[in-house]
Scaffold this motif. Structure first.
Motif: not given
Length: 621
Positions: A152, A155-156, A158-161, A167, A194-196
């Motif tokens: 978790e 994952s959180a 890596l998914r930061r804008p 990226g 969804d991972v930039p």
């Protein structure tokens, strides 16, 4: 003469360190039962300390009830809210509410650090109780940490804008000893739409532990890492490059920094990913002391906690990345050229001492320097003359010790900074390390250069690697060579099929097989060994046909005559992975050996010399 006899006998015994250790009652000519902890090998000081943990006294001792290990948990206080400050060692949030939760600090220590004018900010730079025990006592506390929490957090993150319009770069670190990497196939699932992510750089770590079995072995290892990436579906645009390094000895790190600064520059954040025990925190600390971070970062950012215990890092740790301008790259290249022109004799005594220390730990050594360092001012001594005089009627008073002010980044230093993050390790499933205690993990994970141990076995022979793995030679026309590549502290025992089961039943958990340790009580809870039949076909007496990888305990490279068919049976504990690696990682490993020991199945061991990167090997000052 009688007085000189005992010292003389002791000297003669030391003069033959290669003599095999034979059990009482073993056949003198057949050598059917031979325990080889390590022929002709004496552990280095660091290894000797780890080996002493499992050493048993020779004299018989009265049996005692096993004493429970005392864990200094400290007092907790549920009334104190969490601090909001992260542990500088593992990244967990510091608190004093629950001693079994990550980030716990004893209430007394927590209050003393947060009582000042800064409040909770006084906890900056502090470490939790778990990190303190790991760093000072080598002990690990078992925490109530759900396995999903690591994923978790990762994952959180890596998914930061993207913060800078681009990226992040993923720096995936894998342990070359663990190939095929068990976590690498999971990476495409983390890199969803969804991972930039702008790029992926795969780094093979711990190459310093493996001996060079032939010229160009590093190129072959790099190809094996690239093949593992392709097999996991990582190819094309996302995969930037594949590198080989040793985060511990510094080999390949200067090249990695140059690669990052040339291609990635300072375009976005960098995340260190990898499985547990792959060396991410060690690499994080090495980069923190290199040209990849800002010049003041080593004085502001604390080093990550490094431990052989899986899952040391629990949250994100970070340092700011330096902007590689043209001037900085030029100055760095000039420093590298100057250092590459030196010989070992031109180094300072301190550098030589450090270099010799690294040579004992690995076959490949690198020198990591810093081009951009901030000059530190000399410390000012706070002198109070009034404290030197006091009357006869009063006792001397000690002034309260002033707390050292901690350096912090300025706003301008971090407002547009790019960061390098150390992330929690991804837990490996079906791994034998998950079944071991902290003392056993220290013996299983290699910390020094691995010296291969080669044995020539006939059909009907059995090879034990501690009590964690077993290989039976069931059928074959000719003898075959079995080369063990594992921690130097793990014992190897050679037996026969008729005696193997009895030996495991009697000595598992005892000193002969060493790991697991703890006797019958420990073996009651340890999973039994599960067999798997393996059929191989030899390709020559100098080239191994396959590696039998006994989970994370090590592997056995099998070398047989050309066209010779072998039927083997390998065992690992239930719930752990047994992998037949074809082609082998080090195909010519059986050639790294000395002469055969008379009357034994073992060969004398041989340790190849170490290689220092970016240092002239010829010429004397």
């Amino acid at each position: 003469m009688q007085r000189l006899a005992p010292p003389l006998l002791a000297r003669l015994a030391r003069a033959r360190p290669w003599a095999p250790l034979r059990r009482r009652g073993a056949a003198a000519a057949g050598g059917e039962d031979e325990p080889f902890v390590f022929p002709e090998y004496e552990p280095e000081p660091g290894e000797a300390a780890a080996a002493a943990v499992a050493a048993a006294p020779a004299a018989p001792r009265r049996q005692r009830e096993p004493r429970r290990e005392r864990v200094p948990a400290g007092r907790s206080d549920l009334s104190v809210p969490p601090s909001g400050v992260s542990c500088s060692g593992c990244g967990a949030e510091l608190h004093c509410r629950d001693s079994a939760a990550p980030g716990f600090v004893p209430a007394e220590k927590y209050q003393s650090l947060s009582e000042g004018a800064d409040g909770a900010a006084g906890l900056r730079g502090a470490v939790c109780q778990r990190c303190w025990l790991l760093a000072h006592h080598g002990r690990a506390l078992r925490l109530r940490l759900p396995p999903e929490q690591h994923r978790e957090v990762l994952s959180a993150a890596l998914r930061r804008p993207p913060r800078h319009g681009r990226g992040s770069l993923l720096l995936y670190l894998l342990d070359v000893l663990e190939l095929p990497d068990p976590v690498l196939p999971q990476l495409p699932g983390l890199l969803g739409p969804d991972v930039p992510v702008a790029g992926l750089l795969v780094v093979g770590n711990k190459v310093d532990l493996l001996p060079a079995d032939s010229p160009g072995h590093l190129g072959r290892l790099r190809q094996r890492v690239a093949a593992a990436c392709a097999q996991a579906g990582l190819r094309g645009d996302p995969l930037v490059d594949v590198r080989l390094v040793s985060a511990k000895t510094g080999f390949g790190l200067e090249g990695l920094v140059s690669r990052l600064q040339r291609s990635w520059k300072c375009a976005g954040d960098v995340y260190l990913l990898g499985a547990t025990n792959s060396g991410k925190s060690t690499l994080f600390n090495a980069l923190l002391r290199s040209d990849y971070c800002k010049s003041r970062a080593p004085d502001v950012v604390d080093r990550a906690t490094v431990s052989p215990w899986p899952g040391t890092t629990l949250n994100l740790l970070k340092f700011p990345v330096i902007n590689p301008t043209c001037d900085r790259i030029f100055r760095r290249q000039e420093r590298l050229k100057e250092e590459a022109a030196k010989t070992e004799y031109q180094l300072s005594s301190e550098e030589k001492k450090h270099l010799n220390h690294l040579k004992k730990q690995g076959y490949l050594v690198g020198r990591v320097g810093r081009t951009f360092q901030q000059q530190k001012s000399s410390p000012v001594v706070d002198f109070d003359p009034d404290m030197l005089s006091y009357s006869v009627d009063e006792d001397p008073k000690h002034s309260p010790r002033k707390r050292e002010e901690r350096e912090e980044f300025t706003y301008n230093e971090v407002k547009d900074a790019r960061w390098c993050y150390d992330t929690p390790g991804i837990v490996k499933e079906n791994c034998v390390l998950n079944l071991l205690t902290e003392k056993e993990v220290k013996l299983v994970l290699p910390t020094h250069a691995i010296i291969p141990r080669t044995f020539i076995l006939k059909p009907g022979a059995v090879l034990f690697l501690a009590a964690l793995g077993r290989v039976d030679y069931l059928q074959g026309e000719k003898p075959a060579w079995f080369s063990v590549v594992a921690s130097n502290l793990l014992p190897v025992h050679i037996s026969t099929l008729s005696n193997a089961d009895a030996i495991y039943e009697k000595h598992a958990g005892q000193e002969l097989l060493k790991v697991p340790m703890g006797g019958e009580e420990r073996m009651k809870e340890f999973p039994p060994l599960v067999p798997q039949d393996i059929t191989l076909k030899g390709i020559g007496t100098t080239e191994a046909v396959a590696d039998i990888k006994l989970s994370s305990a090590g592997w056995v490279a099998v070398t047989a005559h050309a066209e010779e068919k072998l039927l083997l049976r390998a065992y690992t504990p239930r719930g752990t992975a047994l992998v037949v690696r074809e082609p082998p990682l080090l195909p010519y490993i059986s050639t790294i050996r000395g002469a055969r020991i008379t009357g034994s199945a073992a060969y004398r061991t041989k340790k190849p010399p170490s290689l220092v990167e970016n240092l002239k090997t010829t010429g004397r000052k």
